[in-house]
Design a protein around this motif. Structure first.
Motif, PDB file in Angstrom:
ATOM      1  N   GLY A   1       0.779  -1.231   0.000  1.00 42.40           N
ATOM      2  CA  GLY A   1       0.000   0.000   0.000  1.00 42.40           C
ATOM      3  C   GLY A   1       0.809   1.280   0.000  1.00 42.40           C
ATOM      4  O   GLY A   1       0.242   2.372  -0.043  1.00 42.40           O
ATOM      5  N   ALA A   2       2.135   1.181   0.049  1.00 47.85           N
ATOM      6  CA  ALA A   2       2.977   2.380   0.100  1.00 47.85           C
ATOM      7  C   ALA A   2       2.865   3.195  -1.186  1.00 47.85           C
ATOM      8  O   ALA A   2       2.823   2.644  -2.287  1.00 47.85           O
ATOM      9  CB  ALA A   2       4.430   2.001   0.339  1.00 47.85           C
ATOM     10  N   GLU A   3       2.809   4.510  -1.034  1.00 47.64           N
ATOM     11  CA  GLU A   3       2.863   5.436  -2.160  1.00 47.64           C
ATOM     12  C   GLU A   3       4.223   6.126  -2.156  1.00 47.64           C
ATOM     13  O   GLU A   3       4.923   6.129  -1.138  1.00 47.64           O
ATOM     14  CB  GLU A   3       1.728   6.454  -2.066  1.00 47.64           C
ATOM     15  CG  GLU A   3       0.348   5.814  -2.124  1.00 47.64           C
ATOM     16  CD  GLU A   3      -0.788   6.825  -2.148  1.00 47.64           C
ATOM     17  OE1 GLU A   3      -0.495   8.037  -2.103  1.00 47.64           O
ATOM     18  OE2 GLU A   3      -1.958   6.405  -2.212  1.00 47.64           O
ATOM     19  N   VAL A   4       4.603   6.725  -3.266  1.00 47.93           N
ATOM     20  CA  VAL A   4       5.943   7.325  -3.370  1.00 47.93           C
ATOM     21  C   VAL A   4       6.129   8.416  -2.322  1.00 47.93           C
ATOM     22  O   VAL A   4       7.211   8.555  -1.736  1.00 47.93           O
ATOM     23  CB  VAL A   4       6.176   7.887  -4.784  1.00 47.93           C
ATOM     24  CG1 VAL A   4       7.604   8.424  -4.899  1.00 47.93           C
ATOM     25  CG2 VAL A   4       5.950   6.814  -5.840  1.00 47.93           C
ATOM     26  N   LEU A   5       5.087   9.176  -2.049  1.00 52.59           N
ATOM     27  CA  LEU A   5       5.166  10.220  -1.029  1.00 52.59           C
ATOM     28  C   LEU A   5       5.580   9.654   0.322  1.00 52.59           C
ATOM     29  O   LEU A   5       6.307  10.308   1.081  1.00 52.59           O
ATOM     30  CB  LEU A   5       3.809  10.925  -0.899  1.00 52.59           C
ATOM     31  CG  LEU A   5       3.712  12.035   0.158  1.00 52.59           C
ATOM     32  CD1 LEU A   5       4.578  13.222  -0.253  1.00 52.59           C
ATOM     33  CD2 LEU A   5       2.264  12.470   0.344  1.00 52.59           C
ATOM     34  N   ASP A   6       5.160   8.437   0.616  1.00 53.19           N
ATOM     35  CA  ASP A   6       5.489   7.811   1.897  1.00 53.19           C
ATOM     36  C   ASP A   6       6.986   7.635   2.089  1.00 53.19           C
ATOM     37  O   ASP A   6       7.477   7.608   3.216  1.00 53.19           O
ATOM     38  CB  ASP A   6       4.816   6.436   2.015  1.00 53.19           C
ATOM     39  CG  ASP A   6       3.309   6.532   2.115  1.00 53.19           C
ATOM     40  OD1 ASP A   6       2.814   7.505   2.689  1.00 53.19           O
ATOM     41  OD2 ASP A   6       2.624   5.618   1.608  1.00 53.19           O
ATOM     42  N   TYR A   7       7.730   7.503   1.004  1.00 55.23           N
ATOM     43  CA  TYR A   7       9.171   7.286   1.094  1.00 55.23           C
ATOM     44  C   TYR A   7       9.939   8.566   1.393  1.00 55.23           C
ATOM     45  O   TYR A   7      11.060   8.508   1.913  1.00 55.23           O
ATOM     46  CB  TYR A   7       9.723   6.707  -0.214  1.00 55.23           C
ATOM     47  CG  TYR A   7       9.019   5.489  -0.745  1.00 55.23           C
ATOM     48  CD1 TYR A   7       8.414   4.558   0.095  1.00 55.23           C
ATOM     49  CD2 TYR A   7       8.959   5.251  -2.126  1.00 55.23           C
ATOM     50  CE1 TYR A   7       7.765   3.441  -0.407  1.00 55.23           C
ATOM     51  CE2 TYR A   7       8.317   4.133  -2.636  1.00 55.23           C
ATOM     52  CZ  TYR A   7       7.722   3.236  -1.775  1.00 55.23           C
ATOM     53  OH  TYR A   7       7.090   2.131  -2.304  1.00 55.23           O
ATOM     54  N   VAL A   8       9.346   9.715   1.058  1.00 52.64           N
ATOM     55  CA  VAL A   8      10.093  10.969   1.197  1.00 52.64           C
ATOM     56  C   VAL A   8       9.571  11.880   2.300  1.00 52.64           C
ATOM     57  O   VAL A   8      10.336  12.647   2.886  1.00 52.64           O
ATOM     58  CB  VAL A   8      10.139  11.742  -0.143  1.00 52.64           C
ATOM     59  CG1 VAL A   8      10.986  10.992  -1.151  1.00 52.64           C
ATOM     60  CG2 VAL A   8       8.751  11.985  -0.705  1.00 52.64           C
ATOM     61  N   SER A   9       8.266  11.816   2.591  1.00 56.81           N
ATOM     62  CA  SER A   9       7.739  12.683   3.649  1.00 56.81           C
ATOM     63  C   SER A   9       6.584  12.035   4.405  1.00 56.81           C
ATOM     64  O   SER A   9       5.897  12.713   5.167  1.00 56.81           O
ATOM     65  CB  SER A   9       7.288  14.028   3.065  1.00 56.81           C
ATOM     66  OG  SER A   9       6.280  13.845   2.087  1.00 56.81           O
TER      67      SER A   9
END
Length: 247
Positions: free
Chosen positions: A49-57
């Motif tokens: 369920g991770a989105e790219v935004l989750d990796y950076v902020s």
């Protein structure tokens, strides 16, 4: 995360369910790991369920940055899987589509104009910006690492899992266009990934995994079967020969 007992990794994985979805007999990252030379270890962050935004902020940003600080100088590569959850799921896919697509004859016309908020164009810009932020973070802490990412494949909206077909049905997308709509999204996403990789061809590798999976290689609307994951992993190996990390 508690790092006690963790082997020093040579590769960092940052990913969504294509790296984490284990019930089907393995994930892409597991299959890639099985092809690596024995002196390489992958440490993976993220989750289903991770989105790219989750990796950076977002929810995984702290542990990703901590891992890069801790292991960055010794990393040979960072593998990324991200972007699929940004458009998969009713609440993410439905806003990209027009209110009523029943009269449309081509897939592209089922989507809102790119200039609109929460359109596919808006989403692609947002996804690319988040990827840029993540790549910048990796280069800052792991200057010797090669950044590697992919683009999934042409998912089939069968309704199994409910991530794609419910939104397409609610938007009255004709059955004959539903798979073509997913192809359109993946091709748009691919264009963004190709543009990112072109910014630094020596340190960024884009693995084009489209047209790898047959319909029977999909366990559900989003995830490959074990055989499908193996096929995707082979695409990764073929694209990363120059890294000299595979058997």
């Amino acid at each position: 995360m508690n790092y006690e007992g963790v082997s020093t990794p040579s590769i960092l994985g940052i990913g969504d369910s294509w790296f984490w979805y284990f019930p089907l007999g393995g994930s892409v990252i597991n299959q890639v790991a099985g092809l690596l030379k024995s002196d390489h270890t992958i440490l993976t962050f993220g989750n289903n369920g991770a989105e790219v935004l989750d990796y950076v902020s977002g929810k995984y940003a702290k542990e990703v940055k901590t891992a890069l600080k801790r292991y960055g100088s010794g990393l040979s590569a960072v593998f990324i899987s991200g972007g699929g959850n940004d458009f998969a799921g009713f609440s993410d896919l439905r806003p990209l589509l027009k209110l009523n697509c029943s009269d449309e004859t081509i897939a592209a016309d089922c989507f809102k104009d790119d200039s609109e908020v929460r359109s596919l164009g808006w989403l692609m810009r947002k996804t690319a910006d988040n990827y840029m932020a993540l790549i910048g973070l990796i280069f800052a802490y792991a200057p010797s690492a090669t950044v590697v990412f992919h683009n999934y494949d042409y998912a089939v909206p069968t309704g199994k899992g409910g991530w794609l077909k419910p939104a397409l049905d609610e938007a009255k997308v004709p059955s004959r266009l539903q798979h073509k709509c997913m192809k359109y999204i993946i091709d748009r996403f691919t264009h963004e990934m190709e543009s990112l990789a072109a910014l630094n061809t020596e340190k960024i590798v884009f693995v084009d995994t489209r047209n790898t999976l047959a319909e029977n290689h999909w366990a559900n609307e989003l995830h490959p079967t074990k055989t499908g994951c193996k096929l995707i992993a082979k695409k990764w190996r073929a694209s990363l020969k120059e890294l000299n990390i595979f058997k």
